[in-house]
Design a protein around this motif. Sequence first.
Motif, PDB file in Angstrom:
ATOM      1  N   THR A   1       0.944  -1.129   0.014  1.00 19.01           N
ATOM      2  CA  THR A   1      -0.014  -0.088   0.012  1.00 19.01           C
ATOM      3  C   THR A   1       0.947   1.496  -0.024  1.00 19.01           C
ATOM      4  O   THR A   1       0.450   2.461  -0.142  1.00 19.01           O
ATOM      5  CB  THR A   1      -0.906   0.019   1.458  1.00 19.01           C
ATOM      6  OG1 THR A   1      -0.103  -0.164   2.361  1.00 19.01           O
ATOM      7  CG2 THR A   1      -1.878  -1.112   1.212  1.00 19.01           C
ATOM      8  N   ALA A   2       1.999   1.139   0.105  1.00 18.92           N
ATOM      9  CA  ALA A   2       3.143   2.174   0.082  1.00 18.92           C
ATOM     10  C   ALA A   2       3.640   2.364  -1.211  1.00 18.92           C
ATOM     11  O   ALA A   2       3.580   1.733  -2.147  1.00 18.92           O
ATOM     12  CB  ALA A   2       4.202   1.989   1.179  1.00 18.92           C
ATOM     13  N   ASP A   3       4.246   3.645  -1.306  1.00 20.47           N
ATOM     14  CA  ASP A   3       5.324   4.025  -2.407  1.00 20.47           C
ATOM     15  C   ASP A   3       6.796   3.823  -2.089  1.00 20.47           C
ATOM     16  O   ASP A   3       7.278   3.477  -3.149  1.00 20.47           O
ATOM     17  CB  ASP A   3       5.266   5.567  -2.826  1.00 20.47           C
ATOM     18  CG  ASP A   3       3.666   5.864  -3.255  1.00 20.47           C
ATOM     19  OD1 ASP A   3       3.182   6.888  -2.939  1.00 20.47           O
ATOM     20  OD2 ASP A   3       3.005   4.746  -3.958  1.00 20.47           O
ATOM     21  N   ILE A   4       7.036   3.713  -1.076  1.00 14.32           N
ATOM     22  CA  ILE A   4       8.647   3.391  -0.752  1.00 14.32           C
ATOM     23  C   ILE A   4       8.632   2.295   0.248  1.00 14.32           C
ATOM     24  O   ILE A   4       8.082   2.190   1.310  1.00 14.32           O
ATOM     25  CB  ILE A   4       9.203   4.585  -0.116  1.00 14.32           C
ATOM     26  CG1 ILE A   4       9.103   5.801  -1.149  1.00 14.32           C
ATOM     27  CG2 ILE A   4      10.647   4.450  -0.056  1.00 14.32           C
ATOM     28  CD1 ILE A   4       9.756   7.115  -0.664  1.00 14.32           C
ATOM     29  N   HIS A   5       9.439   1.205  -0.101  1.00 17.51           N
ATOM     30  CA  HIS A   5       9.759   0.154   0.770  1.00 17.51           C
ATOM     31  C   HIS A   5      11.365   0.062   1.271  1.00 17.51           C
ATOM     32  O   HIS A   5      12.284   0.281   0.241  1.00 17.51           O
ATOM     33  CB  HIS A   5       9.460  -1.218   0.107  1.00 17.51           C
ATOM     34  CG  HIS A   5      10.042  -2.523   0.945  1.00 17.51           C
ATOM     35  ND1 HIS A   5      10.097  -3.631   0.341  1.00 17.51           N
ATOM     36  CD2 HIS A   5      10.297  -2.694   2.239  1.00 17.51           C
ATOM     37  CE1 HIS A   5      10.403  -4.644   1.041  1.00 17.51           C
ATOM     38  NE2 HIS A   5      10.523  -3.938   2.425  1.00 17.51           N
TER      39      HIS A   5
ATOM     40  N   ALA B   1       6.433  -1.539 -10.388  1.00 18.68           N
ATOM     41  CA  ALA B   1       6.740  -0.330 -11.107  1.00 18.68           C
ATOM     42  C   ALA B   1       6.263   1.068 -10.790  1.00 18.68           C
ATOM     43  O   ALA B   1       5.175   1.028 -10.066  1.00 18.68           O
ATOM     44  CB  ALA B   1       5.871  -0.659 -12.418  1.00 18.68           C
ATOM     45  N   GLY B   2       7.150   1.952 -10.957  1.00 14.60           N
ATOM     46  CA  GLY B   2       6.945   3.192  -9.973  1.00 14.60           C
ATOM     47  C   GLY B   2       7.050   3.478  -8.713  1.00 14.60           C
ATOM     48  O   GLY B   2       6.630   4.590  -8.100  1.00 14.60           O
ATOM     49  N   LYS B   3       7.496   2.415  -8.233  1.00 13.25           N
ATOM     50  CA  LYS B   3       7.596   2.535  -6.631  1.00 13.25           C
ATOM     51  C   LYS B   3       9.212   2.566  -6.311  1.00 13.25           C
ATOM     52  O   LYS B   3      10.037   2.166  -7.178  1.00 13.25           O
ATOM     53  CB  LYS B   3       6.745   1.399  -5.795  1.00 13.25           C
ATOM     54  CG  LYS B   3       5.406   1.697  -5.928  1.00 13.25           C
ATOM     55  CD  LYS B   3       4.593   0.783  -4.890  1.00 13.25           C
ATOM     56  CE  LYS B   3       3.249   1.077  -5.286  1.00 13.25           C
ATOM     57  NZ  LYS B   3       2.533   0.242  -4.284  1.00 13.25           N
TER      58      LYS B   3
END
Lengths: 457, 188, 248
Positions: free
Chosen positions: A227-231, A275-277
């Motif tokens: 659910t996040a954009d950055i891991h 993709a995109g994250k």
Amino acid sequence: MSLAHANNAATFIANEERTNWHDDTLWFIRSKRDNAAASLPEWEQLREIASTIKAHTLDHLETYLVEFEANATKNGVQVHWANDAAEHNAIVLNILNAANIKQMVKSKSMLTEECHLNQYLQANGIAVVDTDLGERIVQLRNEIPSHIVLPAIHLKKQDVSETFHQHLQSQKDNNDPTYLTRVARAHLREHFFASKVALTGVNFAVASTGSIVVCTNEGNADLGVHTADIHIASMGIEKLIPKAEHLSTFLRLLARSATGQPITTYSSHFTKPQAGKQMHVIIVNNKRTEQLAQDDFRSSLKCIRCAACFNTCPVYRRSGGHSYHTAIAGPIGSILSPNIDMKANADLPFASTLCGSCTNVCPVKIDIHNQLWKWRQRIVQEGYDATSKKLAMKGMSVVLANPTWYRLTGKLGRWMIKYFPSLANNPYLNIWAKQRNMPKVPDASFREWYLKNRKKV
Amino acid sequence: MSAREQILEAVTRANANRNRTALPAFSYTAIQYRDVVAQFTEVLERIGAAVTIVDSLQVVKQWLQALPVGKTSVYIQPNLMYSFDTAYLYQVDVAAMHGTIAVAENGAIWLPESNMGNRMLPFSTQQLVLIITQQDIVHNMQEAYQYIDTSAEGYGVFIAGPSKTADIEQSLVIGAHGPIAMQVFIIK
Amino acid sequence: MRVQLFIPCYVDQFFPNVAIASLELLEKLGCEVVYPLHQTCCGQPMANSGYAHLASACDSNFAANFNGADYIVCPSGSCTLHIKEHLHISDTTLQHNIRKHVYELNEFIVDVLGVKKIKASFPYKVGYHASCHGQRGLHLSSMSELMVPAFSKPAMLLQSVEGLSIYYPKRADECCGFGGTFCVTEEAVSVKMGVDRLQEHIANGVTYITGNDMSCLMHLQGIIDKQSLPLQTIHIAEILNKTEALCR
């Protein structure tokens, strides 16, 4: 809280009912581990193989670290290196600040406990929500986890109910675990969906593929990350294993050793960011290289953080994780923590009878009890032992080296106990006598009997 | 010196002049079961999943269609690109996907990203439905890793049952943060 | 066969009956037993407390008493293990020989003398305490942690004793809590561990608790006496020595 494990343990034990409950609960988990181990005829071979894979990896760690970094980078993962806790924390903060994000969800990572990440981020204006249920409970209570796998094992459901009532407006006095879990589910789902940054730990980092593996039962690590954009994944240098196929050995041992389950619900293999994250891995040292440089202690870095040693330790079960005053309690903590801070953790290697149970449940065959013994020698040599004990030991070494002194001291001791029993049994003068009687005094020592009855001069 | 250089140098120094341990031979026999389907089913049911053996995928699709009207359900075709609205993903009640390998020793099913539709879906759905064929079931994890390339895709996960926790006084609760229920269909 | 008897310091001073029983038992089994007169202590209390570096004079005294050629037999698992693993003297050949020849009493009887049955009589219910160092260090018996076939040299000998019924506590090999200086440095945990052991033996209704280490039994007996509990400790040598005649 006192730094001496013994004092903390005495406080814990003063509540005998709770101690029995804590002890029984953890022993039950040890028994489940036994049943799970017994179900695989190849169990002891698996331990040997896991131990050798880890020993090999540590022996070649410089190669595997570089291989991991190269493969992860090829996959679009950003790899960072942190020599100590401060550097690790700063890297996390930089990632958040670069994205202008002020809140983060975190799944279980004992490394971040070791680095005191939460406090650091909070001091820098970042809200951190621990999403593992046990960790969220202790976070709300402003405590640290007392067990690396079961963070809230020291709490009863009433305690959880009170905490949730206070912080999450759950029904007062509703102690039902299912109800409380559903309350946490709804509460944490809000945080999952709102947070754009998720931090996870790493159970295994695979050098040949650049992947990391995270094992959970709750699904919080995955839900947080996806659910996040950055891991952000934080790992100690020792988490490396050479190949993906080696995971078969470790995943067969990990959950069985930890809780007696054949596997955790989720064994998540993260190789590329979506993709995109963004995906970041932070490789952390924090004195692990110093442990690695010591022949006596380097094999402690094989640890896969299963906590089987905690569950089997008769001392841990009766003193509770908080008595160890470190991020990682129990037997393995007692051989890892003195390396990180010898002065603060000088008491820990002595919080053991050296029974050896830990060594024999360890899935990677770390000789924990032997290392506890070796740490005791090191701690004394570095001068961290109490002066009174030093003097007593010096005295003992002189007496025991000399047969005449030994016999005199023994005779005197027996005489004292026989003719001054109230002194000998005085609990203020003699710690033994607080809850035990002194042994009955025989008329003669064995040597005296032998000389009279057997020795023909 | 960067942290990277410091760490690598310290590791290299710690490992200098050592007798280095070789990788072990995997010379043992991992557990085999007389009936992999029975073992797989028994373990899965013990960990809180429902298991049904069916004749065809058609039966599964009929099951999905027969779900109560209010339920938001979705069937994910393997290897298809899906574009989901995040808000939709939060609402899904039942998500059905195909696993590729299933492991009898622990009830785990390998789910690669390409079969998920969206990485979040297997976790945000309230009930997860996993579909495998009988031939997908292997005896143990050692075999499983011979069949799958866990890094062929960006993400994959072994899933063994619905999410769960025992963090509250060791009472097992099925349904923590991931799905609260799981249904497995084994196609004969 | 000539045997040198190694008697733990606290057994010499407080439990001479254990040493006497060990001596008599070995003689009945056909050994010529010698007791070196100037032995003191193996040094374990210092070494386990972190003071192994102060043990060299104690080690030298030990080595001066034992020739390394004969078997050295000791009615204590922990003392035996300590010598085996930690004896350090300048004469490395003697050090090697002593370490090689030191045996705990039960393992000596079974492994060296080849005796599996003792013709003794002890018609009581006896609880078995698996002292940790003997079990996990010397492998006198299998341990619950390892997935290996079960065996126990001491229990095998006890099972041959006439009238004796052996009972195992629920936690078959949990530590008693003595642990050397641990018994006073972590007094609360030490006693709690001992109390818990005793509760399990009491639940089995045994009259005696036995084991191969008097240190464990001394700690348990201390609690028994303080709380007037309905059972007694007895060292395994004393049980096995309750014989008139003997056969192999």
